[in-house]
Motif scaffolding. Structure first.
Motif, PDB file in Angstrom:
ATOM      1  N   GLN A  51       1.302  -9.755 -23.091  1.00 52.51           N
ATOM      2  CA  GLN A  51       0.967 -10.485 -24.016  1.00 52.51           C
ATOM      3  C   GLN A  51       0.240 -11.458 -25.094  1.00 52.51           C
ATOM      4  OE1 GLN A  51       3.992 -10.817 -25.971  1.00 52.51           O
ATOM      5  NE2 GLN A  51       4.876  -8.778 -24.656  1.00 52.51           N
ATOM      6  N   ARG A  52      -1.552 -11.204 -23.343  1.00 55.60           N
ATOM      7  CA  ARG A  52      -1.896 -12.135 -23.270  1.00 55.60           C
ATOM      8  C   ARG A  52      -2.815 -11.970 -24.856  1.00 55.60           C
ATOM      9  NH1 ARG A  52      -3.934 -11.741 -17.222  1.00 55.60           N
ATOM     10  NH2 ARG A  52      -1.945 -13.038 -16.466  1.00 55.60           N
ATOM     11  N   LYS A  53      -3.112 -12.864 -25.663  1.00 56.67           N
ATOM     12  CA  LYS A  53      -3.810 -12.346 -26.959  1.00 56.67           C
ATOM     13  C   LYS A  53      -5.237 -13.443 -26.547  1.00 56.67           C
ATOM     14  CE  LYS A  53      -0.616 -10.350 -29.601  1.00 56.67           C
ATOM     15  NZ  LYS A  53      -0.405 -10.784 -31.661  1.00 56.67           N
ATOM     16  N   PRO A  55      -9.422 -14.112 -26.385  1.00 55.60           N
ATOM     17  CA  PRO A  55     -10.392 -15.084 -27.268  1.00 55.60           C
ATOM     18  C   PRO A  55     -10.629 -13.088 -28.217  1.00 55.60           C
ATOM     19  CG  PRO A  55     -10.985 -15.671 -25.390  1.00 55.60           C
ATOM     20  CD  PRO A  55     -10.210 -15.347 -24.773  1.00 55.60           C
ATOM     21  N   GLU A  56     -10.712 -13.193 -29.454  1.00 52.90           N
ATOM     22  CA  GLU A  56      -9.871 -11.423 -30.123  1.00 52.90           C
ATOM     23  C   GLU A  56     -11.915 -10.890 -29.430  1.00 52.90           C
ATOM     24  OE1 GLU A  56      -9.859 -12.565 -34.323  1.00 52.90           O
ATOM     25  OE2 GLU A  56      -8.425 -11.436 -34.277  1.00 52.90           O
ATOM     26  N   ILE A  57     -11.687  -9.517 -29.742  1.00 55.37           N
ATOM     27  CA  ILE A  57     -12.858  -8.466 -29.363  1.00 55.37           C
ATOM     28  C   ILE A  57     -13.494  -7.950 -30.641  1.00 55.37           C
ATOM     29  CG2 ILE A  57     -13.852  -6.983 -27.849  1.00 55.37           C
ATOM     30  CD1 ILE A  57     -13.606  -9.061 -26.417  1.00 55.37           C
ATOM     31  N   VAL A  58     -14.575  -7.988 -30.911  1.00 54.53           N
ATOM     32  CA  VAL A  58     -14.304  -7.911 -32.923  1.00 54.53           C
ATOM     33  C   VAL A  58     -15.485  -6.007 -32.253  1.00 54.53           C
ATOM     34  CG1 VAL A  58     -13.645  -9.460 -33.840  1.00 54.53           C
ATOM     35  CG2 VAL A  58     -16.415  -9.137 -33.125  1.00 54.53           C
ATOM     36  N   ALA A  59     -15.778  -5.589 -33.792  1.00 61.29           N
ATOM     37  CA  ALA A  59     -16.472  -4.862 -33.287  1.00 61.29           C
ATOM     38  C   ALA A  59     -17.684  -5.174 -34.216  1.00 61.29           C
ATOM     39  CB  ALA A  59     -16.015  -3.198 -34.394  1.00 61.29           C
ATOM     40  N   VAL A  60     -18.777  -4.627 -33.216  1.00 62.36           N
ATOM     41  CA  VAL A  60     -19.896  -4.831 -33.604  1.00 62.36           C
ATOM     42  C   VAL A  60     -20.559  -4.272 -34.447  1.00 62.36           C
ATOM     43  CG1 VAL A  60     -20.399  -5.933 -31.246  1.00 62.36           C
ATOM     44  CG2 VAL A  60     -21.045  -3.519 -31.573  1.00 62.36           C
ATOM     45  N   GLU A  61     -20.063  -2.719 -35.007  1.00 65.45           N
ATOM     46  CA  GLU A  61     -21.101  -2.306 -36.129  1.00 65.45           C
ATOM     47  C   GLU A  61     -19.502  -1.453 -36.882  1.00 65.45           C
ATOM     48  OE1 GLU A  61     -24.871  -0.201 -36.290  1.00 65.45           O
ATOM     49  OE2 GLU A  61     -24.824  -0.700 -34.330  1.00 65.45           O
ATOM     50  N   ASP A  62     -20.073  -1.094 -37.901  1.00 69.15           N
ATOM     51  CA  ASP A  62     -19.065   0.177 -37.945  1.00 69.15           C
ATOM     52  C   ASP A  62     -19.000   1.711 -37.095  1.00 69.15           C
ATOM     53  OD1 ASP A  62     -18.868  -1.755 -40.591  1.00 69.15           O
ATOM     54  OD2 ASP A  62     -19.299  -0.425 -41.816  1.00 69.15           O
ATOM     55  N   GLY A  63     -18.047   2.037 -37.329  1.00 68.03           N
ATOM     56  CA  GLY A  63     -18.004   3.450 -36.589  1.00 68.03           C
ATOM     57  C   GLY A  63     -16.784   3.288 -35.916  1.00 68.03           C
ATOM     58  N   HIS A  86     -12.057  -4.189 -20.090  1.00 69.27           N
ATOM     59  CA  HIS A  86     -11.480  -5.321 -19.560  1.00 69.27           C
ATOM     60  C   HIS A  86     -10.904  -6.142 -20.360  1.00 69.27           C
ATOM     61  CE1 HIS A  86     -13.909  -4.334 -15.964  1.00 69.27           C
ATOM     62  NE2 HIS A  86     -14.878  -4.744 -16.268  1.00 69.27           N
ATOM     63  N   MET A  87     -10.332  -5.490 -21.461  1.00 73.13           N
ATOM     64  CA  MET A  87      -9.766  -5.929 -22.796  1.00 73.13           C
ATOM     65  C   MET A  87      -8.044  -6.199 -21.964  1.00 73.13           C
ATOM     66  SD  MET A  87     -11.572  -4.157 -26.005  1.00 73.13           S
ATOM     67  CE  MET A  87     -10.184  -4.062 -27.070  1.00 73.13           C
ATOM     68  N   ASN A  88      -7.267  -6.122 -22.837  1.00 75.23           N
ATOM     69  CA  ASN A  88      -6.241  -6.201 -22.412  1.00 75.23           C
ATOM     70  C   ASN A  88      -5.534  -5.208 -23.386  1.00 75.23           C
ATOM     71  OD1 ASN A  88      -3.085  -6.010 -22.826  1.00 75.23           O
ATOM     72  ND2 ASN A  88      -2.871  -8.155 -23.101  1.00 75.23           N
ATOM     73  N   MET A  89      -4.984  -3.556 -22.989  1.00 74.13           N
ATOM     74  CA  MET A  89      -4.836  -2.556 -23.535  1.00 74.13           C
ATOM     75  C   MET A  89      -3.735  -2.504 -24.047  1.00 74.13           C
ATOM     76  SD  MET A  89      -7.889  -1.450 -22.998  1.00 74.13           S
ATOM     77  CE  MET A  89      -7.721   0.546 -23.804  1.00 74.13           C
ATOM     78  N   LYS A  90      -2.415  -3.489 -24.184  1.00 71.95           N
ATOM     79  CA  LYS A  90      -1.554  -3.205 -24.235  1.00 71.95           C
ATOM     80  C   LYS A  90      -1.042  -4.433 -25.205  1.00 71.95           C
ATOM     81  CE  LYS A  90       0.810  -3.444 -19.640  1.00 71.95           C
ATOM     82  NZ  LYS A  90       1.475  -1.900 -19.859  1.00 71.95           N
ATOM     83  N   GLN A  91      -2.429  -4.186 -25.880  1.00 72.65           N
ATOM     84  CA  GLN A  91      -2.591  -5.266 -27.279  1.00 72.65           C
ATOM     85  C   GLN A  91      -3.449  -4.800 -28.411  1.00 72.65           C
ATOM     86  OE1 GLN A  91      -0.951  -8.241 -28.679  1.00 72.65           O
ATOM     87  NE2 GLN A  91       0.613  -8.024 -26.590  1.00 72.65           N
ATOM     88  N   LEU A  92      -4.162  -3.505 -28.277  1.00 69.77           N
ATOM     89  CA  LEU A  92      -5.243  -2.600 -29.102  1.00 69.77           C
ATOM     90  C   LEU A  92      -4.643  -3.064 -30.217  1.00 69.77           C
ATOM     91  CD1 LEU A  92      -6.555   0.826 -26.556  1.00 69.77           C
ATOM     92  CD2 LEU A  92      -7.821  -2.258 -27.306  1.00 69.77           C
ATOM     93  N   LYS A  93      -6.249  -2.956 -31.261  1.00 72.24           N
ATOM     94  CA  LYS A  93      -5.294  -3.256 -32.535  1.00 72.24           C
ATOM     95  C   LYS A  93      -5.810  -2.105 -33.505  1.00 72.24           C
ATOM     96  CE  LYS A  93      -3.657  -6.678 -32.419  1.00 72.24           C
ATOM     97  NZ  LYS A  93      -1.658  -6.832 -32.624  1.00 72.24           N
ATOM     98  N   VAL A  94      -6.793  -0.770 -32.724  1.00 70.64           N
ATOM     99  CA  VAL A  94      -6.783   0.462 -32.808  1.00 70.64           C
ATOM    100  C   VAL A  94      -6.835   0.993 -32.254  1.00 70.64           C
ATOM    101  CG1 VAL A  94      -8.983  -0.593 -33.489  1.00 70.64           C
ATOM    102  CG2 VAL A  94      -9.092  -0.557 -31.194  1.00 70.64           C
ATOM    103  N   TYR A 108      -8.560  -7.625 -26.950  1.00 73.43           N
ATOM    104  CA  TYR A 108      -7.905  -9.267 -27.182  1.00 73.43           C
ATOM    105  C   TYR A 108      -8.981  -9.182 -25.554  1.00 73.43           C
ATOM    106  CZ  TYR A 108      -5.159  -9.822 -31.021  1.00 73.43           C
ATOM    107  OH  TYR A 108      -4.671 -10.221 -31.817  1.00 73.43           O
ATOM    108  N   LEU A 109      -9.864  -9.972 -25.153  1.00 70.37           N
ATOM    109  CA  LEU A 109     -10.754 -10.731 -23.971  1.00 70.37           C
ATOM    110  C   LEU A 109      -9.393 -10.201 -22.663  1.00 70.37           C
ATOM    111  CD1 LEU A 109     -13.013 -12.284 -22.786  1.00 70.37           C
ATOM    112  CD2 LEU A 109     -10.861 -13.054 -21.970  1.00 70.37           C
TER     113      LEU A 109
END
Length: 165
Positions: A51-53, A55-63, A86-94, A108-109
């Motif tokens: 359930q960890r969410k 800080p958000e991890i964002v794309a640094v460029e279009d890709g 090391h992101m939360n792989m159960k909460q990936l948004k992609v 998420y971190l």
């Protein structure tokens, strides 16, 4: 004066990655980015892992999302591959093959670090390990320091020079 240090060439045992930027091949070859203070990290650790969410991890460029592993997401943007670990792989948004835009949330971190031989999750400290591989003519993809890219992005987000706490 930035909230992180350049640790790209930091010596690590077991590593064997060549880079023209460092005198040794036993190096980190990425940037470790910690977020928040000890109180916020403690609060995240108290949450159920799935359930960890943080800080958000964002794309640094279009890709395009080129690879998703046990604790790794690769974003391919023309001649660059950005690797997020090391992101939360159960909460990936992609998902694999997704096209993403700069600034889009990838996840998420957290502290995911794969699984052990018995299939149990292995954790590391709460942080994002961020790598950059650049396609260099005549050589191919080579790890390069993402540090100055992070500095430039930070300056773009904080043009007044203020550092976030």
């Amino acid at each position: 004066s930035y909230p992180w240090q350049d640790n790209f060439c930091e010596k690590r045992s077991g590593a064997n990655r060549k880079s023209y930027n460092c005198p040794s091949v036993q190096i980190l070859q990425g940037q470790d980015i910690r977020a928040g203070d000890s109180a916020s990290c403690t609060a995240v650790k108290k949450q159920a892992v799935a359930q960890r969410k943080g800080p958000e991890i964002v794309a640094v460029e279009d890709g395009v999302i080129q690879y998703i592993g046990a604790y790794t997401v690769d974003l391919r943007s023309e001649a660059r591959i950005y690797r997020y670990l090391h992101m939360n792989m159960k909460q990936l948004k992609v998902k694999l093959g997704d096209s993403v835009k700069r600034g889009q949330t990838l996840g998420y971190l957290s502290n995911d670090f794969g699984v052990d031989s018995a299939g149990k999750p292995v954790a590391t400290t709460l942080h994002l390990h961020f790598e950059l591989k650049q396609n260099i003519d005549g050589i191919g993809f080579m790890w390069v320091s993402p540090y100055m890219s992070l500095v430039a992005a930070y300056k773009e987000k904080h043009p007044d020079g203020a550092l976030a706490q």
